[in-house]
Scaffold this motif. Sequence first.
Motif, PDB file in Angstrom:
ATOM      1  N   THR A  94      43.096  37.789  34.237  1.00 56.58           N
ATOM      2  CA  THR A  94      43.413  38.851  33.765  1.00 56.58           C
ATOM      3  C   THR A  94      42.713  39.290  32.690  1.00 56.58           C
ATOM      4  O   THR A  94      42.202  40.531  32.272  1.00 56.58           O
ATOM      5  N   ALA A  95      42.102  38.238  31.315  1.00 52.25           N
ATOM      6  CA  ALA A  95      41.184  38.027  30.922  1.00 52.25           C
ATOM      7  C   ALA A  95      40.001  38.726  30.818  1.00 52.25           C
ATOM      8  O   ALA A  95      38.563  39.063  30.619  1.00 52.25           O
ATOM      9  N   VAL A  96      39.598  37.927  32.211  1.00 48.00           N
ATOM     10  CA  VAL A  96      38.207  38.578  33.238  1.00 48.00           C
ATOM     11  C   VAL A  96      37.941  39.287  33.550  1.00 48.00           C
ATOM     12  O   VAL A  96      37.359  39.913  32.823  1.00 48.00           O
ATOM     13  N   CYS A  97      38.851  39.703  33.771  1.00 47.26           N
ATOM     14  CA  CYS A  97      38.674  41.653  34.893  1.00 47.26           C
ATOM     15  C   CYS A  97      38.883  42.583  33.113  1.00 47.26           C
ATOM     16  O   CYS A  97      37.800  43.048  33.698  1.00 47.26           O
ATOM     17  N   HIS A  98      39.516  42.628  31.921  1.00 45.90           N
ATOM     18  CA  HIS A  98      39.635  42.966  30.756  1.00 45.90           C
ATOM     19  C   HIS A  98      38.038  43.149  30.241  1.00 45.90           C
ATOM     20  O   HIS A  98      37.310  44.585  30.342  1.00 45.90           O
ATOM     21  N   LEU A  99      37.275  41.458  30.265  1.00 46.04           N
ATOM     22  CA  LEU A  99      36.402  41.482  29.603  1.00 46.04           C
ATOM     23  C   LEU A  99      35.110  42.195  30.639  1.00 46.04           C
ATOM     24  O   LEU A  99      33.806  42.713  29.823  1.00 46.04           O
ATOM     25  N   ASN A 100      35.065  41.811  31.978  1.00 40.79           N
ATOM     26  CA  ASN A 100      34.213  42.472  33.036  1.00 40.79           C
ATOM     27  C   ASN A 100      34.191  43.818  32.776  1.00 40.79           C
ATOM     28  O   ASN A 100      32.871  45.136  32.717  1.00 40.79           O
ATOM     29  N   GLN A 101      34.950  44.801  32.631  1.00 37.92           N
ATOM     30  CA  GLN A 101      35.430  45.783  31.885  1.00 37.92           C
ATOM     31  C   GLN A 101      34.598  46.474  31.267  1.00 37.92           C
ATOM     32  O   GLN A 101      34.114  47.810  30.731  1.00 37.92           O
ATOM     33  N   ARG A 102      35.266  45.642  30.313  1.00 36.99           N
ATOM     34  CA  ARG A 102      34.786  46.206  29.096  1.00 36.99           C
ATOM     35  C   ARG A 102      33.489  46.401  28.669  1.00 36.99           C
ATOM     36  O   ARG A 102      32.669  46.390  28.138  1.00 36.99           O
ATOM     37  N   GLN A 134      43.249  28.169  44.463  1.00 39.23           N
ATOM     38  CA  GLN A 134      42.466  29.248  45.271  1.00 39.23           C
ATOM     39  C   GLN A 134      41.800  30.099  44.961  1.00 39.23           C
ATOM     40  O   GLN A 134      41.961  30.946  44.523  1.00 39.23           O
ATOM     41  N   ILE A 135      40.764  30.886  45.790  1.00 44.34           N
ATOM     42  CA  ILE A 135      40.168  32.087  46.476  1.00 44.34           C
ATOM     43  C   ILE A 135      41.428  32.474  46.534  1.00 44.34           C
ATOM     44  O   ILE A 135      41.195  34.437  45.818  1.00 44.34           O
ATOM     45  N   LEU A 136      41.754  32.743  47.249  1.00 45.55           N
ATOM     46  CA  LEU A 136      42.908  33.496  48.208  1.00 45.55           C
ATOM     47  C   LEU A 136      44.074  32.615  47.995  1.00 45.55           C
ATOM     48  O   LEU A 136      43.808  31.316  48.886  1.00 45.55           O
ATOM     49  N   HIS A 137      45.505  33.072  47.966  1.00 42.05           N
ATOM     50  CA  HIS A 137      46.436  32.829  48.170  1.00 42.05           C
ATOM     51  C   HIS A 137      46.969  34.137  49.621  1.00 42.05           C
ATOM     52  O   HIS A 137      46.826  34.917  49.663  1.00 42.05           O
ATOM     53  N   PHE A 138      48.068  33.387  50.396  1.00 31.23           N
ATOM     54  CA  PHE A 138      48.931  34.507  51.263  1.00 31.23           C
ATOM     55  C   PHE A 138      49.551  35.495  50.281  1.00 31.23           C
ATOM     56  O   PHE A 138      49.303  36.629  50.685  1.00 31.23           O
ATOM     57  N   GLU A 139      50.003  34.852  49.010  1.00 35.65           N
ATOM     58  CA  GLU A 139      50.674  36.296  48.739  1.00 35.65           C
ATOM     59  C   GLU A 139      50.079  37.690  48.552  1.00 35.65           C
ATOM     60  O   GLU A 139      50.199  38.262  47.967  1.00 35.65           O
ATOM     61  N   ASP A 140      48.508  37.385  48.152  1.00 35.43           N
ATOM     62  CA  ASP A 140      47.467  37.943  48.044  1.00 35.43           C
ATOM     63  C   ASP A 140      47.240  39.529  48.986  1.00 35.43           C
ATOM     64  O   ASP A 140      46.702  40.113  49.271  1.00 35.43           O
ATOM     65  N   GLN A 228      37.285  28.281  36.882  1.00 36.67           N
ATOM     66  CA  GLN A 228      36.538  29.509  36.105  1.00 36.67           C
ATOM     67  C   GLN A 228      36.115  30.430  36.779  1.00 36.67           C
ATOM     68  O   GLN A 228      36.337  31.528  36.981  1.00 36.67           O
ATOM     69  N   ALA A 229      35.218  30.010  38.001  1.00 33.86           N
ATOM     70  CA  ALA A 229      34.354  30.241  39.088  1.00 33.86           C
ATOM     71  C   ALA A 229      35.341  31.209  39.845  1.00 33.86           C
ATOM     72  O   ALA A 229      35.291  32.111  40.482  1.00 33.86           O
ATOM     73  N   VAL A 230      36.509  30.711  40.141  1.00 33.32           N
ATOM     74  CA  VAL A 230      37.233  31.336  40.935  1.00 33.32           C
ATOM     75  C   VAL A 230      37.844  32.268  40.379  1.00 33.32           C
ATOM     76  O   VAL A 230      38.434  32.790  40.802  1.00 33.32           O
ATOM     77  N   ALA A 231      38.654  32.017  39.192  1.00 32.11           N
ATOM     78  CA  ALA A 231      39.383  32.797  38.677  1.00 32.11           C
ATOM     79  C   ALA A 231      38.136  34.086  38.421  1.00 32.11           C
ATOM     80  O   ALA A 231      39.040  35.453  38.314  1.00 32.11           O
ATOM     81  N   ARG A 232      36.624  33.915  38.256  1.00 34.03           N
ATOM     82  CA  ARG A 232      36.125  35.045  38.416  1.00 34.03           C
ATOM     83  C   ARG A 232      35.703  35.925  39.327  1.00 34.03           C
ATOM     84  O   ARG A 232      36.126  37.061  39.750  1.00 34.03           O
ATOM     85  N   ILE A 233      36.203  35.266  40.530  1.00 33.95           N
ATOM     86  CA  ILE A 233      35.641  35.398  41.743  1.00 33.95           C
ATOM     87  C   ILE A 233      37.511  36.483  42.375  1.00 33.95           C
ATOM     88  O   ILE A 233      37.620  37.453  42.885  1.00 33.95           O
ATOM     89  N   ARG A 234      38.459  36.085  41.610  1.00 33.52           N
ATOM     90  CA  ARG A 234      40.159  36.730  41.909  1.00 33.52           C
ATOM     91  C   ARG A 234      40.252  37.690  40.625  1.00 33.52           C
ATOM     92  O   ARG A 234      40.230  38.934  42.107  1.00 33.52           O
ATOM     93  N   ALA A 235      39.179  38.362  40.261  1.00 32.09           N
ATOM     94  CA  ALA A 235      39.571  39.101  39.253  1.00 32.09           C
ATOM     95  C   ALA A 235      38.504  40.255  39.714  1.00 32.09           C
ATOM     96  O   ALA A 235      39.316  41.460  39.777  1.00 32.09           O
ATOM     97  N   ALA A 236      37.482  39.805  39.813  1.00 33.32           N
ATOM     98  CA  ALA A 236      36.397  41.107  41.158  1.00 33.32           C
ATOM     99  C   ALA A 236      37.293  41.551  42.145  1.00 33.32           C
ATOM    100  O   ALA A 236      37.095  42.776  42.253  1.00 33.32           O
ATOM    101  N   LEU A 237      38.470  40.516  42.964  1.00 34.78           N
ATOM    102  CA  LEU A 237      38.819  41.151  43.827  1.00 34.78           C
ATOM    103  C   LEU A 237      39.680  42.318  43.584  1.00 34.78           C
ATOM    104  O   LEU A 237      40.271  42.966  44.030  1.00 34.78           O
TER     105      LEU A 237
END
Length: 255
Positions: A94-102, A134-140, A228-237
């Motif tokens: 969530t933090a990465v996503c907000h910062l990406n947008q800002r 992981q980058i993707l979970h079944f919940e995603d 951190q890389a996984v968090a960035r990818i998940r935030a982008a997705l």
Amino acid sequence: MPSSEDRLVGQYAPLVRRLALQLIARLPSSVELDDLVQAGMMGLLDAVRRYQPSAKAQFETYAVTRIRGAMLDELRSQDWLPRSVRSKARQIETAVCHLNQRLLRAPTEAEVAQELGLSLESYQAMLEDACGVQILHFEDLQRADGETGQGADPSVAGGAPPLPLWSSNPLNQLMSQGLRAALVQAIEQLPERERLLLSLQFEQSLNQKEIGAVMGVSEGRVSQLRSQAVARIRAALSAGSWHESPDEMALQAIL
């Protein structure tokens, strides 16, 4: 003489195994085929008992949904990742996503730490705690209506109309060109150091110790950078729209 219920279970048992084989091909080796088949058989039996003949829902279509749903429920029940780890990972995403947008760029570790109200050391410790994500979970890959794998009963009168088969099937989502393109784009937007780490891990098949030696950092730092890389990818997705329905050609392309 076998009952109609027994005949249907026997007739569609090969379908259960076929669906299990399709699913397990994209899962870690720790997942047992027999576990998926057993869960799928329970889903099939549930479908046999609950199905009500309808022109809008043929039994096989209905059974596939119930079988896959039962298999996904089994996978969720085997999930070893603690909720606390998932919670920390979501906070980082969530933090990465907000910062990406800002900022309109990938944020630094210090910026993410500040967004979370943490010191850099505390944030890096948080990254280590989230190392199993992981980058993707079944919940995603849930249905668009947010229901569980088994979803609504399309054969029950008064129930919600069934979603298209594609949207209720996580396997098809994994096969979509949309997801593939979104992953490629998310990886390309990673900072150079994190792209190098993923390349060493997935393209060169190096272990954590070897990656640390190449990058000149400790194994613990490798774990932090990977999280951190996984968090960035998940935030982008999560910020994108990769889950659009594919056409027939897209369904033929396996990620």
